[in-house]
Design a protein around this motif. Sequence first.
Motif, PDB file in Angstrom:
ATOM      1  N   VAL A  89      76.322  62.972  51.133  1.00  0.00           N
ATOM      2  CA  VAL A  89      75.713  63.997  50.280  1.00  0.00           C
ATOM      3  C   VAL A  89      76.765  65.030  49.932  1.00  0.00           C
ATOM      4  O   VAL A  89      77.634  65.345  50.753  1.00  0.00           O
ATOM      5  CB  VAL A  89      74.488  64.679  50.952  1.00  0.00           C
ATOM      6  CG1 VAL A  89      74.816  65.290  52.292  1.00  0.00           C
ATOM      7  CG2 VAL A  89      73.865  65.720  50.024  1.00  0.00           C
TER       8      VAL A  89
ATOM      9  N   TYR B  40      69.022  71.615  41.489  1.00  0.00           N
ATOM     10  CA  TYR B  40      68.268  72.876  41.542  1.00  0.00           C
ATOM     11  C   TYR B  40      67.523  73.154  40.233  1.00  0.00           C
ATOM     12  O   TYR B  40      66.893  74.193  40.101  1.00  0.00           O
ATOM     13  CB  TYR B  40      69.212  74.057  41.837  1.00  0.00           C
ATOM     14  CG  TYR B  40      70.205  73.763  42.941  1.00  0.00           C
ATOM     15  CD1 TYR B  40      69.884  73.980  44.285  1.00  0.00           C
ATOM     16  CD2 TYR B  40      71.465  73.253  42.646  1.00  0.00           C
ATOM     17  CE1 TYR B  40      70.790  73.695  45.285  1.00  0.00           C
ATOM     18  CE2 TYR B  40      72.377  72.966  43.652  1.00  0.00           C
ATOM     19  CZ  TYR B  40      72.036  73.179  44.967  1.00  0.00           C
ATOM     20  OH  TYR B  40      72.929  72.895  45.962  1.00  0.00           O
TER      21      TYR B  40
ATOM     22  N   VAL C 237      77.079  68.906  47.554  1.00  0.00           N
ATOM     23  CA  VAL C 237      76.527  69.917  46.646  1.00  0.00           C
ATOM     24  C   VAL C 237      77.091  69.593  45.260  1.00  0.00           C
ATOM     25  O   VAL C 237      78.312  69.421  45.111  1.00  0.00           O
ATOM     26  CB  VAL C 237      76.953  71.324  47.117  1.00  0.00           C
ATOM     27  CG1 VAL C 237      76.619  72.379  46.066  1.00  0.00           C
ATOM     28  CG2 VAL C 237      76.291  71.663  48.454  1.00  0.00           C
TER      29      VAL C 237
ATOM     30  N   LYS D 205      63.593  68.763  54.540  1.00  0.00           N
ATOM     31  CA  LYS D 205      64.726  68.723  55.468  1.00  0.00           C
ATOM     32  C   LYS D 205      64.704  69.997  56.297  1.00  0.00           C
ATOM     33  O   LYS D 205      64.370  71.074  55.776  1.00  0.00           O
ATOM     34  CB  LYS D 205      66.045  68.610  54.704  1.00  0.00           C
ATOM     35  CG  LYS D 205      67.284  68.649  55.613  1.00  0.00           C
ATOM     36  CD  LYS D 205      68.554  68.277  54.892  1.00  0.00           C
ATOM     37  CE  LYS D 205      69.195  69.428  54.151  1.00  0.00           C
ATOM     38  NZ  LYS D 205      69.515  70.607  54.967  1.00  0.00           N
TER      39      LYS D 205
ATOM     40  N   ILE E  78      78.162  64.666  55.398  1.00  0.00           N
ATOM     41  CA  ILE E  78      78.832  65.649  54.532  1.00  0.00           C
ATOM     42  C   ILE E  78      79.938  66.223  55.412  1.00  0.00           C
ATOM     43  O   ILE E  78      79.681  67.017  56.310  1.00  0.00           O
ATOM     44  CB  ILE E  78      77.850  66.704  53.951  1.00  0.00           C
ATOM     45  CG1 ILE E  78      78.619  67.792  53.191  1.00  0.00           C
ATOM     46  CG2 ILE E  78      76.913  67.300  54.989  1.00  0.00           C
ATOM     47  CD1 ILE E  78      77.759  68.609  52.221  1.00  0.00           C
TER      48      ILE E  78
ATOM     49  N   HIS F 243      68.871  67.530  60.147  1.00  0.00           N
ATOM     50  CA  HIS F 243      70.215  68.010  59.753  1.00  0.00           C
ATOM     51  C   HIS F 243      70.854  68.625  60.990  1.00  0.00           C
ATOM     52  O   HIS F 243      70.344  69.624  61.515  1.00  0.00           O
ATOM     53  CB  HIS F 243      70.036  69.052  58.637  1.00  0.00           C
ATOM     54  CG  HIS F 243      71.314  69.570  58.049  1.00  0.00           C
ATOM     55  ND1 HIS F 243      71.332  70.316  56.885  1.00  0.00           N
ATOM     56  CD2 HIS F 243      72.611  69.491  58.441  1.00  0.00           C
ATOM     57  CE1 HIS F 243      72.576  70.648  56.586  1.00  0.00           C
ATOM     58  NE2 HIS F 243      73.376  70.172  57.528  1.00  0.00           N
TER      59      HIS F 243
ATOM     60  N   GLY G 233      68.572  71.888  48.046  1.00  0.00           N
ATOM     61  CA  GLY G 233      69.118  72.476  49.264  1.00  0.00           C
ATOM     62  C   GLY G 233      69.008  73.991  49.256  1.00  0.00           C
ATOM     63  O   GLY G 233      68.973  74.625  48.192  1.00  0.00           O
ATOM     64  N   ASP G 234      69.027  74.554  50.475  1.00  0.00           N
ATOM     65  CA  ASP G 234      69.098  76.011  50.525  1.00  0.00           C
ATOM     66  C   ASP G 234      70.523  76.479  50.201  1.00  0.00           C
ATOM     67  O   ASP G 234      70.791  77.673  50.143  1.00  0.00           O
ATOM     68  CB  ASP G 234      68.586  76.572  51.865  1.00  0.00           C
ATOM     69  CG  ASP G 234      69.397  76.101  53.048  1.00  0.00           C
ATOM     70  OD1 ASP G 234      70.332  75.293  52.882  1.00  0.00           O
ATOM     71  OD2 ASP G 234      69.095  76.557  54.183  1.00  0.00           O
TER      72      ASP G 234
ATOM     73  N   VAL H 224      71.014  64.213  58.379  1.00  0.00           N
ATOM     74  CA  VAL H 224      72.273  64.682  57.782  1.00  0.00           C
ATOM     75  C   VAL H 224      73.207  65.086  58.913  1.00  0.00           C
ATOM     76  O   VAL H 224      72.809  65.804  59.834  1.00  0.00           O
ATOM     77  CB  VAL H 224      72.012  65.888  56.841  1.00  0.00           C
ATOM     78  CG1 VAL H 224      73.336  66.508  56.380  1.00  0.00           C
ATOM     79  CG2 VAL H 224      71.163  65.474  55.646  1.00  0.00           C
TER      80      VAL H 224
ATOM     81  N   LEU I 150      68.402  66.427  46.815  1.00  0.00           N
ATOM     82  CA  LEU I 150      68.036  67.474  47.772  1.00  0.00           C
ATOM     83  C   LEU I 150      68.033  68.829  47.080  1.00  0.00           C
ATOM     84  O   LEU I 150      69.054  69.226  46.508  1.00  0.00           O
ATOM     85  CB  LEU I 150      69.066  67.500  48.919  1.00  0.00           C
ATOM     86  CG  LEU I 150      68.968  68.701  49.864  1.00  0.00           C
ATOM     87  CD1 LEU I 150      67.694  68.631  50.707  1.00  0.00           C
ATOM     88  CD2 LEU I 150      70.196  68.771  50.764  1.00  0.00           C
TER      89      LEU I 150
ATOM     90  N   THR J 273      72.736  67.334  45.663  1.00  0.00           N
ATOM     91  CA  THR J 273      71.796  68.442  45.546  1.00  0.00           C
ATOM     92  C   THR J 273      71.417  68.587  44.076  1.00  0.00           C
ATOM     93  O   THR J 273      72.135  68.116  43.181  1.00  0.00           O
ATOM     94  CB  THR J 273      72.400  69.771  46.036  1.00  0.00           C
ATOM     95  OG1 THR J 273      73.528  70.094  45.208  1.00  0.00           O
ATOM     96  CG2 THR J 273      72.816  69.690  47.498  1.00  0.00           C
TER      97      THR J 273
HETATM   98  O1  KIV Z   1      71.557  72.979  51.465  1.00  0.00           O
HETATM   99  C1  KIV Z   1      72.218  71.955  51.235  1.00  0.00           C
HETATM  100  O2  KIV Z   1      72.672  71.707  50.117  1.00  0.00           O
HETATM  101  C2  KIV Z   1      72.439  71.046  52.337  1.00  0.00           C
HETATM  102  C3  KIV Z   1      73.355  69.882  52.101  1.00  0.00           C
HETATM  103  C4  KIV Z   1      74.722  70.321  51.841  1.00  0.00           C
HETATM  104  C5  KIV Z   1      73.251  68.881  53.177  1.00  0.00           C
HETATM  105  O3  KIV Z   1      71.906  71.226  53.375  1.00  0.00           O
END
Ligand code: KIV
Length: 279
Positions: free
Chosen positions: A228, A39, A230, A128, A218, A152, A58-59, A195, A56, A37
């Motif tokens: 993957v 950000y 975080v 995703k 994961i 996912h 990611g949320d 995922v 990614l 991930t």
């Molecule tokens: O939001 C995210 O970081 C994820 C990953 C952990 C796959 O969905």
Amino acid sequence: MPARDSEPLYGGKQSGRVTIRDIAAAKARGEKWAMLTAYDALTAGIFDETGIPVLLVGDSAGNVVFGHDTTVPVTVDDLIPLTAAVVRGTKRAMIVADLPFGSYQSSPAQALETASRFLKEAGAHAIKLEGGQRVAPQVEELVAAGVPVMAHIGLTPQSVHAFGGFRVQGRGDEAGERLVRDAKAMEAAGAFSVVLEGIPAELGARITEALSIPTIGIGAGAECDAQVLVWQDMAGLSPRSPKFAKRYAEIGNILREAAAEYASDVASGAFPSEQYSYK
Ligand code: KIV
């Protein structure tokens, strides 16, 4: 096929961004790869220079950036600026943006509207979304519109309240079969990868064997085509990491020590010294 399809995905010398064709070629070659991930621009830039092929946004930003307990409160407006920063900070990685809870489930049209924002406003290269068979119409709509989709399934964090907590999914024959069907439905709908989160390793292996698109695990065992994490779990910035996340460093301790030394230098007058002052 272009020559770059024969180059290794991770660490291979490539010009331009990694694409879904490169990802498909890696599966065909049996090459495993790592996704992280990201950000923000600086961290993403480091991972990009390292050769991580897919990043990614990611949320999980809900937890590690915004301090929520779950990913449920995250909004599209939260993730768009983070995604744009990650795109700006990288040159080679494919940048995948997560569609937040409530931004795609209502209809295929809603999914396309949200995905369009990530592609147009943030420059994401793929999106995703969470869910198996139930979001197949959304995946079909996006793929038909030219949006690469990473699916996912398994322990999908946006459904934490429906699961009654963060619990391993797919245990038992029936639950396992359901996840195999979900994975196949995502492949049939046109997803370029899926995922697999928080499922028994044997099930991860079974799904990986059954699909021609890559699986990204994961907490889904060693047989997935890719893994993957975080990044804050991987690098030891999170106070604690889940069982499946190996801590490759203890960045939190390094930051703590640096901040304490800085504060102490300011208090003692040792910083800023002449070296850090303008004449
Ligand atoms: O939001 C995210 O970081 C994820 C990953 C952990 C796959 O969905």
